[in-house]
Design an enzyme around this catalytic site. Structure first.
Site, PDB file in Angstrom:
ATOM      1  N   ARG A 229       0.794  -1.221   0.000  1.00 23.27           N
ATOM      2  CA  ARG A 229       0.000   0.000   0.000  1.00 23.27           C
ATOM      3  C   ARG A 229       0.828   1.273   0.000  1.00 23.27           C
ATOM      4  O   ARG A 229       0.585   2.193  -0.774  1.00 23.27           O
ATOM      5  CB  ARG A 229      -0.909   0.057   1.247  1.00 23.27           C
ATOM      6  CG  ARG A 229      -2.168  -0.730   1.148  1.00 23.27           C
ATOM      7  CD  ARG A 229      -2.577  -1.228   2.519  1.00 23.27           C
ATOM      8  NE  ARG A 229      -1.611  -2.210   2.936  1.00 23.27           N
ATOM      9  CZ  ARG A 229      -1.727  -3.508   2.670  1.00 23.27           C
ATOM     10  NH1 ARG A 229      -2.783  -3.946   2.061  1.00 23.27           N
ATOM     11  NH2 ARG A 229      -0.788  -4.366   3.009  1.00 23.27           N
ATOM     12  N   THR A 230       1.804   1.349   0.916  1.00 21.66           N
ATOM     13  CA  THR A 230       2.507   2.619   1.096  1.00 21.66           C
ATOM     14  C   THR A 230       3.269   2.986  -0.171  1.00 21.66           C
ATOM     15  O   THR A 230       3.188   4.114  -0.653  1.00 21.66           O
ATOM     16  CB  THR A 230       3.458   2.526   2.306  1.00 21.66           C
ATOM     17  OG1 THR A 230       2.701   2.088   3.430  1.00 21.66           O
ATOM     18  CG2 THR A 230       4.091   3.868   2.617  1.00 21.66           C
TER      19      THR A 230
ATOM     20  N   HIS B  52       5.405   6.241  11.513  1.00 22.44           N
ATOM     21  CA  HIS B  52       4.874   6.030  10.169  1.00 22.44           C
ATOM     22  C   HIS B  52       3.871   7.170   9.964  1.00 22.44           C
ATOM     23  O   HIS B  52       2.655   6.970   9.992  1.00 22.44           O
ATOM     24  CB  HIS B  52       4.189   4.662  10.115  1.00 22.44           C
ATOM     25  CG  HIS B  52       3.861   4.181   8.736  1.00 22.44           C
ATOM     26  ND1 HIS B  52       3.912   4.979   7.613  1.00 22.44           N
ATOM     27  CD2 HIS B  52       3.451   2.955   8.307  1.00 22.44           C
ATOM     28  CE1 HIS B  52       3.558   4.271   6.561  1.00 22.44           C
ATOM     29  NE2 HIS B  52       3.275   3.039   6.946  1.00 22.44           N
TER      30      HIS B  52
ATOM     31  N   ARG C  18      11.545   4.029   3.342  1.00 27.56           N
ATOM     32  CA  ARG C  18      11.125   3.043   4.342  1.00 27.56           C
ATOM     33  C   ARG C  18      12.367   2.250   4.711  1.00 27.56           C
ATOM     34  O   ARG C  18      13.090   1.755   3.838  1.00 27.56           O
ATOM     35  CB  ARG C  18      10.045   2.119   3.795  1.00 27.56           C
ATOM     36  CG  ARG C  18       9.818   0.913   4.715  1.00 27.56           C
ATOM     37  CD  ARG C  18       8.583   0.139   4.378  1.00 27.56           C
ATOM     38  NE  ARG C  18       7.385   0.854   4.799  1.00 27.56           N
ATOM     39  CZ  ARG C  18       6.171   0.326   4.804  1.00 27.56           C
ATOM     40  NH1 ARG C  18       5.980  -0.915   4.416  1.00 27.56           N
ATOM     41  NH2 ARG C  18       5.126   1.032   5.191  1.00 27.56           N
TER      42      ARG C  18
ATOM     43  N   LYS D 126      24.714  -5.090  -2.668  1.00 31.37           N
ATOM     44  CA  LYS D 126      26.152  -5.290  -2.920  1.00 31.37           C
ATOM     45  C   LYS D 126      26.989  -4.608  -1.844  1.00 31.37           C
ATOM     46  O   LYS D 126      28.189  -4.452  -1.994  1.00 31.37           O
ATOM     47  CB  LYS D 126      26.526  -4.713  -4.283  1.00 31.37           C
ATOM     48  CG  LYS D 126      25.804  -5.345  -5.455  1.00 31.37           C
ATOM     49  CD  LYS D 126      26.300  -4.715  -6.749  1.00 31.37           C
ATOM     50  CE  LYS D 126      25.517  -5.206  -7.947  1.00 31.37           C
ATOM     51  NZ  LYS D 126      25.822  -4.394  -9.133  1.00 31.37           N
TER      52      LYS D 126
HETATM   53  C1  NCD Z   1       2.226  -1.070   8.369  1.00 32.52           C
HETATM   54  C2  NCD Z   1       3.733  -0.851   8.423  1.00 32.52           C
HETATM   55  O1  NCD Z   1       4.458  -1.149   7.472  1.00 32.52           O
HETATM   56  O2  NCD Z   1       4.153  -0.330   9.442  1.00 32.52           O
HETATM   57  N1  NCD Z   1       1.733  -1.280   7.083  1.00 32.52           N
HETATM   58  C3  NCD Z   1       1.431  -0.214   6.281  1.00 32.52           C
HETATM   59  O3  NCD Z   1       2.227   0.671   6.049  1.00 32.52           O
HETATM   60  N2  NCD Z   1       0.183  -0.157   5.802  1.00 32.52           N
HETATM   61  C4  NCD Z   1       1.779  -2.102   9.332  1.00 32.52           C
HETATM   62  C5  NCD Z   1       2.257  -3.500   9.164  1.00 32.52           C
HETATM   63  O4  NCD Z   1       3.169  -3.808   8.396  1.00 32.52           O
HETATM   64  O5  NCD Z   1       1.698  -4.351   9.871  1.00 32.52           O
END
Ligand code: NCD
Length: 317
Positions: free
Chosen positions: A61-62, A139, A111, A89
């Site tokens: 999703r993100t 987040h 991320r 690498k």
């Molecule tokens: C979350 C995350 O990556 O922190 N997911 C997300 O971004 N929708 C929660 C998760 O991974 O459980």
């Protein structure tokens, strides 16, 4: 009313944002949400800009919603997946970012499994850095999209009771949400087994209480947000078995009866169906999980737009 000016070239954490900042980004996201439902047309606010998604952890999703958001604003969006990049690498995070910077990236969406990685990178680049989840820290765009979803349902972010249940200790989603809702004046109940609760849970957000009983946490709540067990961050035994966990901490229709009549069920995804959330509830009338995803594009459009506009170091004439 004088419009509040957004002064952040980076979006690193909810803790950095004032209530006025929250209002600014949510108002912009709200307008994006309505606009997209009418006609998802491509704008040009970020035409000529380059956004690079740099993901060191998996994401559905993100990452895709940052990509859709950037493209909908007219930006060129590039995705880097670490398993196929030179990080595999042995290249350092900073070298990777420095190389992307000279390609004239205006924003990098990062991320990373290490808490604080986006803050570190932000101190060493001219580009805007947007935190797409850093370890067990924050987040921010997830909390903003959750806030937008809640606000569109209840018309407010104050005076509500929000139960956040599951693996709190490993959850950057729980932290960002607790901080945000504390700032806007809603009550936050964090609930989970003791083995999944941080010692400083009470201090997460201004209005937080801690619970180890799901029925108690759900009782009279307006929002019940369920979280996945973050197995990738779990190193020791935290529960007897998945079945036992689900029996004690899984949300089902009977348990939801304790919440307010109009209560909504949220989950950031990915859902482990039948573990933390009964599959009928996940797909039921009270579930807003797909609205959360829809709100994600609207929020990420607003965040990219605001941060890039506030970044004087990459100004284009
Ligand atoms: C979350 C995350 O990556 O922190 N997911 C997300 O971004 N929708 C929660 C998760 O991974 O459980």
């Amino acid at each position: 009313m004088v419009e509040h000016r957004w002064a952040h070239k980076h979006l690193l954490s909810i803790a950095d944002l004032s209530v006025e900042d929250l209002e600014t980004v949510l108002a912009k996201a709200d307008a994006n949400f309505d606009e997209a439902r009418k006609r998802p047309k491509k704008g040009d606010a970020l035409r000529g800009r380059t956004v690079i998604n740099v993901f060191f952890e998996s994401s559905t999703r993100t990452r895709s919603s940052f990509e859709v958001a950037g493209k909908r604003l007219g930006a060129d969006v590039v995705n880097i997946s670490v398993s196929t990049s030179s990080v595999s690498k042995g290249e350092t995070l900073l070298d990777t970012v420095k190389n992307l910077e000279v390609m004239r990236a205006d924003a990098m969406v990062i991320r990373h499994q290490a808490s604080g990685a986006p803050n570190f990178v932000a101190a060493h680049t001219r580009a805007s850095i947007l935190n797409a989840g850093d370890g067990m820290h924050e987040h921010p765009t997830q909390a903003l999209l959750d806030a937008l979803t809640i606000r569109r349902h209840f018309g407010t972010l104050s005076g509500l009771t929000v139960a956040i249940c599951g693996d709190i200790v490993h959850s950057r989603v729980a932290r960002s949400n607790a901080i945000l809702l504390g700032k806007t004046g809603s009550k936050v109940r964090l609930c989970g087994p003791k083995t999944m609760m941080p010692r400083e849970a009470q201090e997460l957000g201004a209005t937080t209480s801690v619970h180890t009983n799901l029925d108690e946490a759900v009782d009279g709540a307006d929002v019940v947000m369920m979280l996945r067990i973050q197995n990738e961050r779990v190193y020791g035994p935290v529960m007897a078995s998945t079945r036992e966990y689900s029996r004690t901490f899984g949300l089902n229709t009977r348990r939801l009866e304790g919440a307010k009549p109009g209560a909504i069920v949220m989950h950031p995804g990915p859902i482990n169906r039948g573990v933390e959330l009964d599959t009928r509830l996940a797909d039921g009338a009270r579930s807003v999980v797909l609205e959360q995803v829809e709100a994600g594009v609207a929020v990420r459009m607003a965040a990219l737009d605001l941060c890039i506009a506030a970044n004087k170091e990459i100004a284009v004439s």
